[in-house]
Write a protein that holds these residues in place. Structure first.
Motif, mmCIF file in Angstrom:
data_model
loop_
_atom_site.group_PDB
_atom_site.id
_atom_site.type_symbol
_atom_site.label_atom_id
_atom_site.label_comp_id
_atom_site.label_asym_id
_atom_site.label_seq_id
_atom_site.Cartn_x
_atom_site.Cartn_y
_atom_site.Cartn_z
ATOM 1 N N UNK A 152 0.836 -1.211 0.000
ATOM 2 C CA UNK A 152 0.000 0.000 0.000
ATOM 3 C C UNK A 152 0.864 1.252 0.000
ATOM 4 N N UNK A 153 1.897 1.262 0.831
ATOM 5 C CA UNK A 153 2.782 2.433 0.895
ATOM 6 C C UNK A 153 3.527 2.647 -0.426
ATOM 7 N N UNK A 154 3.945 1.552 -1.027
ATOM 8 C CA UNK A 154 4.635 1.662 -2.323
ATOM 9 C C UNK A 154 3.696 2.237 -3.381
ATOM 10 N N UNK A 155 2.455 1.758 -3.373
ATOM 11 C CA UNK A 155 1.475 2.277 -4.333
ATOM 12 C C UNK A 155 1.198 3.754 -4.089
ATOM 13 N N UNK A 156 1.126 4.148 -2.809
ATOM 14 C CA UNK A 156 0.893 5.549 -2.462
ATOM 15 C C UNK A 156 2.035 6.435 -2.977
ATOM 16 N N UNK A 157 3.272 6.013 -2.715
ATOM 17 C CA UNK A 157 4.435 6.794 -3.172
ATOM 18 C C UNK A 157 4.468 6.875 -4.699
ATOM 19 N N UNK A 158 4.148 5.750 -5.347
ATOM 20 C CA UNK A 158 4.134 5.731 -6.813
ATOM 21 C C UNK A 158 3.125 6.724 -7.363
ATOM 22 N N UNK A 159 1.932 6.760 -6.763
ATOM 23 C CA UNK A 159 0.898 7.691 -7.212
ATOM 24 C C UNK A 159 1.333 9.141 -7.036
ATOM 25 N N UNK A 160 1.955 9.434 -5.903
ATOM 26 C CA UNK A 160 2.415 10.802 -5.663
ATOM 27 C C UNK A 160 3.504 11.202 -6.654
ATOM 28 N N UNK A 161 4.385 10.255 -6.993
ATOM 29 C CA UNK A 161 5.425 10.547 -7.999
ATOM 30 C C UNK A 161 4.789 10.782 -9.367
ATOM 31 N N UNK A 162 3.794 9.928 -9.698
ATOM 32 C CA UNK A 162 3.098 10.101 -10.975
ATOM 33 C C UNK A 162 2.408 11.452 -11.035
ATOM 34 N N UNK A 163 1.839 11.885 -9.896
ATOM 35 C CA UNK A 163 1.130 13.171 -9.856
ATOM 36 C C UNK A 163 2.069 14.339 -10.127
ATOM 37 N N UNK A 164 3.354 14.159 -9.851
ATOM 38 C CA UNK A 164 4.302 15.259 -10.070
ATOM 39 C C UNK A 164 4.432 15.621 -11.551
ATOM 40 N N UNK A 165 4.274 14.641 -12.436
ATOM 41 C CA UNK A 165 4.449 14.901 -13.866
ATOM 42 C C UNK A 165 3.365 15.822 -14.425
ATOM 43 N N UNK A 166 2.065 15.484 -14.261
ATOM 44 C CA UNK A 166 1.052 16.439 -14.749
ATOM 45 C C UNK A 166 1.069 17.752 -13.979
ATOM 46 N N UNK A 167 1.450 17.714 -12.689
ATOM 47 C CA UNK A 167 1.533 18.958 -11.922
ATOM 48 C C UNK A 167 2.615 19.872 -12.489
ATOM 49 N N UNK A 168 3.746 19.267 -12.852
ATOM 50 C CA UNK A 168 4.825 20.070 -13.439
ATOM 51 C C UNK A 168 4.392 20.648 -14.777
ATOM 52 N N UNK A 169 3.717 19.840 -15.627
ATOM 53 C CA UNK A 169 3.242 20.347 -16.908
ATOM 54 C C UNK A 169 2.191 21.428 -16.708
ATOM 55 N N UNK A 170 1.392 21.309 -15.658
ATOM 56 C CA UNK A 170 0.389 22.327 -15.347
ATOM 57 C C UNK A 170 1.066 23.674 -15.069
ATOM 58 N N UNK A 171 2.070 23.669 -14.204
ATOM 59 C CA UNK A 171 2.795 24.907 -13.880
ATOM 60 C C UNK A 171 3.523 25.434 -15.110
ATOM 61 N N UNK A 172 4.124 24.538 -15.882
ATOM 62 C CA UNK A 172 4.859 24.937 -17.084
ATOM 63 C C UNK A 172 3.949 25.633 -18.091
ATOM 64 N N UNK A 173 2.769 25.044 -18.324
ATOM 65 C CA UNK A 173 1.869 25.607 -19.325
ATOM 66 C C UNK A 173 1.216 26.904 -18.851
ATOM 67 N N UNK A 174 0.990 27.041 -17.553
ATOM 68 C CA UNK A 174 0.492 28.318 -17.034
ATOM 69 C C UNK A 174 1.527 29.414 -17.262
ATOM 70 N N UNK A 175 2.791 29.095 -17.056
ATOM 71 C CA UNK A 175 3.867 30.056 -17.301
ATOM 72 C C UNK A 175 3.939 30.402 -18.785
ATOM 73 N N UNK A 176 3.787 29.408 -19.648
ATOM 74 C CA UNK A 176 3.807 29.646 -21.095
ATOM 75 C C UNK A 176 2.631 30.505 -21.525
ATOM 76 N N UNK A 177 1.471 30.284 -20.925
ATOM 77 C CA UNK A 177 0.303 31.108 -21.265
ATOM 78 C C UNK A 177 0.552 32.569 -20.935
ATOM 79 N N UNK A 178 1.207 32.826 -19.816
ATOM 80 C CA UNK A 178 1.513 34.197 -19.451
ATOM 81 C C UNK A 178 2.477 34.840 -20.452
ATOM 82 N N UNK A 179 3.420 34.044 -20.953
ATOM 83 C CA UNK A 179 4.390 34.575 -21.908
ATOM 84 C C UNK A 179 3.742 34.853 -23.277
ATOM 85 N N UNK A 180 2.656 34.154 -23.599
ATOM 86 C CA UNK A 180 2.019 34.318 -24.898
ATOM 87 C C UNK A 180 1.004 35.463 -24.905
ATOM 88 N N UNK A 181 0.773 36.121 -23.781
ATOM 89 C CA UNK A 181 -0.193 37.224 -23.721
ATOM 90 C C UNK A 181 0.299 38.377 -24.587
#
Length: 317
Positions: free
Chosen positions: A288-317
């Motif tokens: 269970x703990x391994x699955x929990x850690x894996x999910x949190x690591x997986x969540x980092x990827x879309x979270x990073x792309x979320x922050x990246x694309x928000x920054x890109x949107x600001x630059x494209x204004x």
């Protein structure tokens, strides 16, 4: 003057040339060398063997000189290179997605296959198919190269400069590697979620570790979002260039995927163990703990792309 060295040099150059032009290039090169030697003879008198060697050395190695008169043709003509590269990446991307689909189905239907066997199967199967595809594509373009292509004929004559995309930053180009990696990921998730419901019951009972009923239901309800991700990847494949609308869609999708991953990490139990095969190896808490850690690591990827694309949107204004 002792011209034996000149004859040897001309012969060495001719050996590197196609037979059809050897005589013409030999005469032209001989005349050029003799003109230089005659000029030196008028200035300094007799020309020594060392002076002739210096003149020939200045001209360059026979193989280099021959390439100046008859450049080596590349395996794939430069006129076809953009299409060749795009074809290779497209075919390899499709093969990667198909191999992921095939091995995921095999992994889910065999209780004895571990994650490392799964990854090895994907890698080995993809490499085997990729080698054949790469060889076939290269051979096809090599045969096409022998036809002496007309570069202008490879492009439409009625193209319009007004329809060219706007000039933008280098990050706005969407690579095929990114697109097909996303497609393989979405396909993997769909297979993990829905395969237990379509495979035979005897195979389902042989699966050691599965998602809990509640976790599986969350992912099932998330299927429309995953399908939206597949459609978005196909849209990227068509556009190949980020714009504001695509960035906004990607922000929404990545935000949803981040929320889903974090919410799944709060579910207990997240997984269920069928049978006693893992007794004495791993406890349920460890898994269970391994699955929990894996999910949190997986969540980092879309979270990073979320922050990246928000920054890109600001630059494209």
């Amino acid at each position: 003057m002792e011209l034996d060295l000149v004859k040897r040099y001309i012969a060495a150059v001719q050996r590197e040339l196609p037979e059809t032009i050897r005589q013409d290039i030999g005469r032209e090169l001989t005349a050029n060398i003799m003109d230089q030697l005659d000029a030196l003879h008028e200035q300094h008198g007799d020309v020594s063997q060392e002076t002739i060697a210096a003149v020939l050395k200045q001209l360059g190695h026979p193989r280099v000189v021959a390439q100046q008169f008859s450049p080596q043709q590349p395996l794939i003509n430069l006129a076809y290179m953009p299409v060749y590269k795009n074809t290779v990446f497209m075919v390899l991307g499709i093969l990667f997605v198909l191999e992921t689909f095939n091995m995921t189905a095999t992994w889910l239907s065999h209780s004895t296959m571990g994650i490392f066997s799964y990854l090895h199967g994907v890698a080995s199967g993809f490499i085997e198919q990729a080698c054949f595809a790469f060889t076939a594509i290269t051979l096809a373009f090599w045969l096409k190269t022998r036809q002496q292509p007309n570069i202008k004929s490879n492009y439409s004559a009625d193209w319009q400069p007004e329809k060219l995309p706007e000039a933008g930053a280098s990050w706005q180009h969407i690579s095929l590697q990114t697109i097909f990696t996303d497609l393989a990921t979405y396909l993997f998730i769909i297979m993990v979620v829905w395969y237990p419901f379509i495979m035979p019951n005897e195979q389902a009972t042989n699966t050691i570790i599965t998602l809990s009923d509640y976790a599986a239901s969350i992912l099932q309800w998330s299927t429309p979002i995953i399908i939206a991700g597949v459609i978005f990847s196909l849209w990227q494949l068509r556009q190949r260039l980020w714009n504001r609308l695509m960035l906004k869609v990607n922000v929404v999708l990545n935000a949803l995927f981040t929320v889903i991953c974090i919410y799944l990490a709060t579910i207990s139990p997240l997984i269920q163990i069928n049978g006693q095969q893992l007794q004495g190896i791993f406890s349920r808490v460890h898994i269970e703990n391994s699955a929990l850690i894996t999910l949190l690591i997986i969540a980092l990827f879309p979270a990073w792309e979320l922050v990246r694309d928000l920054y890109r949107l600001r630059k494209m204004v």
